[in-house]
Design a protein around this motif. Sequence first.
Motif, PDB file in Angstrom:
ATOM      1  N   ALA A 121      -8.494  30.202   3.817  1.00 34.19           N
ATOM      2  CA  ALA A 121      -9.583  29.975   4.287  1.00 34.19           C
ATOM      3  C   ALA A 121      -9.505  28.969   5.595  1.00 34.19           C
ATOM      4  N   VAL A 122      -8.451  27.893   5.377  1.00 34.62           N
ATOM      5  CA  VAL A 122      -8.311  26.931   6.372  1.00 34.62           C
ATOM      6  C   VAL A 122      -7.661  27.961   7.600  1.00 34.62           C
ATOM      7  N   HIS A 123      -6.554  28.902   7.242  1.00 32.62           N
ATOM      8  CA  HIS A 123      -5.987  29.473   8.604  1.00 32.62           C
ATOM      9  C   HIS A 123      -7.050  30.207   9.278  1.00 32.62           C
ATOM     10  N   GLU A 124      -7.911  30.710   8.612  1.00 32.52           N
ATOM     11  CA  GLU A 124      -8.820  31.635   9.260  1.00 32.52           C
ATOM     12  C   GLU A 124     -10.196  31.137  10.104  1.00 32.52           C
ATOM     13  N   HIS A 125     -10.485  29.909   9.521  1.00 32.61           N
ATOM     14  CA  HIS A 125     -11.724  29.282   9.854  1.00 32.61           C
ATOM     15  C   HIS A 125     -11.745  27.886  10.415  1.00 32.61           C
TER      16      HIS A 125
END
Length: 274
Positions: A121-125
């Motif tokens: 989630a962190v990598h994508e958003h």
Amino acid sequence: MTTTQVELLGGELWPTLRRHTQARIGLGRAGSGLPTHHRLELQAAHAAARDAVHSPFAPDVVAAALGGEPTVRVRSAAPDRLTYLQRPDLGRRLDPADRAHLPVGEWDVVFVVADGLSSRAVHEHAAAMVRATTALLPTSWQVAPVILAEQARVALGDDIASAMRATMVVVLVGERPGMSAADSLGAYLTYRPKPGVTTDADRNCLSNIRPPLGLTYEVAAGKLAGLMERAVVSGATGVALKDESDALTPPKDESEALVSPKHESDALTSPKAT
């Protein structure tokens, strides 16, 4: 209504309802169990959730996505992933060795990107949310370098903000994966956090940030920036920061997100002025 009529109605109803939710509804059955393809989908979703929890955080990915914005990398007191999962308290405390790396200043806000329970989630958003939110903040505000925190929980932001003397902290964290979403990002806003004293009741949360199926960056950033501006005026976040807007921003894709509370962008005062 006969059994046949009920079955026919169900056959028409379930596809319609599924278009409005990611919940697994009306899956049918094969004997006493689920149809094979639904069972396989459930197993795949469970595997994705486990992968999200255990996949390592890659700060370089977020730093690159931020496009040259200054960053500082830190770790919590949890030395590894297993300890992080077994000892939540260590994920809330900053590694003493990293405290000296934090830039101290008269910061209005510091953004902390924390891996939490879903590095995916962190990598994508996360980077997109930082950019979208800072673009809406008053130009007079002093925004600290983005902190990239590994093995981190939400309360680690209190320790970081206190060490940096930041008035507010926004923690963008990977949320606990579910069986319908393994890439959900949460944003937690806290005004004048105090390590060991601040509780979840003192925070405002935006959840399920993951376009296109969840809250979009544009909508989430607008709500977050509005909350930040109102926090400056009220001198508080959490349950003390009430929603005074007339309605939620209408979603564009029939998805919903949990927002507590909504925002009202009517204050452009720097936090240092309060």
